[in-house]
Write a protein that holds these residues in place. Structure first.
Motif, short mmCIF file in Angstrom:
data_model
loop_
_atom_site.label_atom_id
_atom_site.label_comp_id
_atom_site.label_asym_id
_atom_site.label_seq_id
_atom_site.Cartn_x
_atom_site.Cartn_y
_atom_site.Cartn_z
N PHE A 213 -4.76 9.36 -7.05
CA PHE A 213 -3.96 8.36 -7.75
C PHE A 213 -4.47 6.98 -7.32
N ALA A 214 -4.81 6.14 -8.30
CA ALA A 214 -5.29 4.79 -8.00
C ALA A 214 -4.37 3.78 -8.69
N TYR A 215 -3.82 2.86 -7.90
CA TYR A 215 -2.88 1.86 -8.41
C TYR A 215 -3.55 0.49 -8.36
N ASP A 216 -3.59 -0.18 -9.51
CA ASP A 216 -4.17 -1.51 -9.58
C ASP A 216 -3.21 -2.49 -8.92
N ALA A 217 -3.53 -2.85 -7.69
CA ALA A 217 -2.62 -3.67 -6.89
C ALA A 217 -3.02 -5.14 -6.89
N ASN A 218 -3.76 -5.57 -7.90
CA ASN A 218 -4.27 -6.93 -7.91
C ASN A 218 -3.16 -7.97 -7.88
N HIS A 219 -2.01 -7.68 -8.51
CA HIS A 219 -0.95 -8.69 -8.60
C HIS A 219 -0.29 -8.96 -7.25
N TRP A 220 -0.36 -7.99 -6.29
CA TRP A 220 0.20 -8.28 -4.97
C TRP A 220 -0.83 -8.31 -3.86
N LEU A 221 -2.10 -7.98 -4.22
CA LEU A 221 -3.18 -8.15 -3.24
C LEU A 221 -4.05 -9.36 -3.59
N LYS A 222 -3.61 -10.12 -4.58
CA LYS A 222 -4.43 -11.21 -5.11
C LYS A 222 -4.74 -12.23 -4.02
N GLY A 223 -5.99 -12.62 -3.99
CA GLY A 223 -6.42 -13.61 -3.01
C GLY A 223 -6.82 -12.97 -1.70
N GLY A 224 -7.56 -13.70 -0.89
CA GLY A 224 -7.97 -13.19 0.41
C GLY A 224 -8.95 -12.04 0.29
N TRP A 225 -9.03 -11.26 1.36
CA TRP A 225 -9.98 -10.14 1.43
C TRP A 225 -9.70 -9.08 0.39
N PHE A 226 -8.42 -8.83 0.09
CA PHE A 226 -8.05 -7.68 -0.72
C PHE A 226 -7.91 -8.00 -2.21
N GLY A 227 -8.36 -9.17 -2.63
CA GLY A 227 -8.27 -9.53 -4.04
C GLY A 227 -8.98 -8.52 -4.93
N ASP A 228 -8.40 -8.24 -6.11
CA ASP A 228 -8.94 -7.25 -7.06
C ASP A 228 -9.01 -5.85 -6.43
N GLY A 229 -8.05 -5.56 -5.56
CA GLY A 229 -8.07 -4.27 -4.88
C GLY A 229 -7.23 -3.22 -5.55
N GLN A 230 -7.43 -1.99 -5.10
CA GLN A 230 -6.65 -0.83 -5.54
C GLN A 230 -6.01 -0.18 -4.33
N LEU A 231 -4.82 0.34 -4.54
CA LEU A 231 -4.16 1.19 -3.55
C LEU A 231 -4.34 2.62 -4.00
N VAL A 232 -4.92 3.47 -3.15
CA VAL A 232 -5.35 4.81 -3.55
C VAL A 232 -4.72 5.87 -2.67
N LEU A 233 -4.20 6.91 -3.30
CA LEU A 233 -3.78 8.14 -2.62
C LEU A 233 -4.76 9.23 -3.02
N ASP A 234 -5.41 9.83 -2.04
CA ASP A 234 -6.45 10.82 -2.31
C ASP A 234 -6.14 12.09 -1.51
#
Length: 277
Positions: A213-234
């Motif tokens: 499962f991959a969640y597009d977390a850009n709206h709460w990871l925006k900016g900094g190191w984690f910008g444009d990131g995904q939260l993933v359960l594998d």
């Protein structure tokens, strides 16, 4: 690890500068489960991913992950609680069979080392064909491959069960079939699943089921190191055929399989984000 470094050099050799490569990093936690031993091993991991498309539309990609375990159960009393998992891929287009259906070629290289479930070394080198249907909301396909399969069991647990070092390796040619599917669950969540088996022509070697499962977390990871990131359960469940390692017939009264378990499940939650150099 020398051949891993050679593969990375091969990947980067196709680029004129580091900026031509798409770099990503993963950071997260995990639980390595050996259900038959009622064992949970928690830990943290870090990974680096790189990909690059050449001018001839050949995709080169590689991923190296390192995991640090809190090994309280000590299934292997001599285990060093650091292990590795890596994979590399070269792929390209063979044909477009329709607007949505395509056939690709690929060469995949996979490596796993030093798990708490007594996997000492595992290598798979498999060229193959990928036939996939890619629509807007979903994808589905099949991969067929054949090549080299190697699995070595760590010697500590087998030694307590009457096995010598000479019988800890299974090295063979093998074929593999993978069925995969992916679907978008709303605007932010993607689900990907694949089931795969490796077979040596006489019997199966390994079965694997992966759910991501991959969640597009850009709206709460925006900016900094984690910008444009995904939260993933594998979730990665693997079953191993231990019969090739048997040191006596299975109906022998003194028979013991090489390990007291034949499967493991690796569950991890991590952030996947791009790197800017």
């Amino acid at each position: 690890m020398r051949w891993l470094l050679l593969v990375i050099a091969f990947l980067l050799g196709y680029t004129t500068s580091a900026y031509a490569v798409n770099w990503r990093m993963t950071l997260g936690g995990h639980d390595f489960i050996v259900e038959q031993a009622d064992s949970h091993t928690f830990g943290v991991g870090i990974g680096v991913l790189a990909s690059h498309a050449t001018s001839s539309n050949i995709l080169l990609s590689g991923r190296i992950n390192t995991y640090f375990d809190i090994d309280n159960d000590e299934l292997d009393p001599d285990h060093i609680p650091i292990w590795f998992q890596s994979d590399f891929l070269v792929s390209g287009k063979l044909a477009n069979l329709s607007e949505q259906l395509a056939m690709d070629w690929f060469v995949g290289l996979y490596d796993r080392r030093n798990t708490v479930s007594s996997i000492e070394k595992q290598h798979k080198l498999m060229p193959g064909i990928d036939v996939g249907l890619n629509a807007k909301a979903y994808e589905i396909g099949v991969k067929a491959s054949a090549g080299y399969y190697f699995l070595e069991i760590d010697d500590d647990v087998p030694r307590t069960r009457g096995y010598e070092r000479g019988g800890l390796r299974n090295e063979t040619s093998a074929g593999s079939l993978q069925l995969y599917a992916g679907v978008g669950l709303g605007s932010s969540v993607d689900l990907h699943v694949f089931a795969q088996q490796w077979h040596d022509g006489d019997d199966w070697l390994e079965n694997k089921l992966v759910v991501t499962f991959a969640y597009d977390a850009n709206h709460w990871l925006k900016g900094g190191w984690f910008g444009d990131g995904q939260l993933v359960l594998d979730i990665e469940h693997t079953e191993y055929n231990l019969a090739p390692y048997d040191n006596r017939l299975a109906d022998d009264p003194d028979y013991l399989p090489i390990l007291p378990w034949d499967n493991d499940t690796f569950v991890r939650v991590f952030i996947d984000f791009p790197l800017s150099w």
